[in-house]
Motif scaffolding. Sequence first.
Motif, PDB file in Angstrom:
ATOM      1  N   ALA A 191       3.884   7.836  -0.706  1.00 33.95           N
ATOM      2  CA  ALA A 191       3.172   7.434   0.515  1.00 33.95           C
ATOM      3  C   ALA A 191       3.985   6.400   1.285  1.00 33.95           C
ATOM      4  O   ALA A 191       4.104   6.468   2.515  1.00 33.95           O
ATOM      5  CB  ALA A 191       1.798   6.873   0.153  1.00 33.95           C
ATOM      6  N   TYR A 232      -1.904   7.930   4.718  1.00 32.70           N
ATOM      7  CA  TYR A 232      -0.972   8.129   3.596  1.00 32.70           C
ATOM      8  C   TYR A 232      -0.342   6.807   3.184  1.00 32.70           C
ATOM      9  O   TYR A 232      -0.579   6.319   2.081  1.00 32.70           O
ATOM     10  CB  TYR A 232       0.086   9.161   3.976  1.00 32.70           C
ATOM     11  CG  TYR A 232       0.793   9.784   2.792  1.00 32.70           C
ATOM     12  CD1 TYR A 232       0.133  10.017   1.587  1.00 32.70           C
ATOM     13  CD2 TYR A 232       2.141  10.161   2.876  1.00 32.70           C
ATOM     14  CE1 TYR A 232       0.783  10.601   0.507  1.00 32.70           C
ATOM     15  CE2 TYR A 232       2.794  10.748   1.811  1.00 32.70           C
ATOM     16  CZ  TYR A 232       2.118  10.965   0.631  1.00 32.70           C
ATOM     17  OH  TYR A 232       2.773  11.541  -0.440  1.00 32.70           O
ATOM     18  N   ALA A 246      -3.819   6.010   0.951  1.00 30.52           N
ATOM     19  CA  ALA A 246      -3.363   6.554  -0.333  1.00 30.52           C
ATOM     20  C   ALA A 246      -2.625   5.495  -1.145  1.00 30.52           C
ATOM     21  O   ALA A 246      -2.818   5.377  -2.359  1.00 30.52           O
ATOM     22  CB  ALA A 246      -2.466   7.773  -0.105  1.00 30.52           C
TER      23      ALA A 246
END
Length: 214
Positions: free
Chosen positions: A35, A66, A70
Amino acid sequence: MSSTTEERTARTAPDPAPAQSTPSFADPGPLGLAAFALTTFTLSLFNAGLAPEALEPLVLPLALFYGGLAQFLAGMWEFRKANTFGATAFASYGAFWLAFAAYVQFIEPEMEASGVTEAQVTTATGIFLLGWAIFTLYMLFASLRTTGALVGVFATLFLTFALLAAGDLTGVDAIATAGGFVGLLSALIAWYASAAVVTNATWGRTVLPVGPRS
């Protein structure tokens, strides 16, 4: 008589409760590194002047979902695995990308609308990046006890933040451009580190070495 009673008691006694098992968790490190890598790579293309500036808004969804969400979740899972270094790194850089997205989307336009000059906005960005350079510097020292791959990530990331901050604070675009190129290198090393952990875990042996240092 007492022997019979003991036998009867043994037959009717409940079985002991099974030992409580600890749930197994997959390593969140490769997710956090991937990420970080993709989001950093994309933004660095613009910082290095290799992608048209008009396309830069495509970084925002990556920064939110992301690089931001994430990676932040990877940090929370590292807390669960009692990995202080991984938890601090991923949660912090996940929060960095979320803060960066909010800054670009909301704070910069608001400052410009309120009459703040472009030079002052650039200085504010430099201060923002300088703080992250300081954080990354002490994480670099901590990474010296992890792996060679992570040392490479943090060393290049520190240089990236330092160059970008210096470019904004001094107004010298060439310094910020250099930071963009170093950011591309940092992203590539992070991708390698992520790929190494995934590949080595899948194959059950060292396929891609990361240079363990501890």
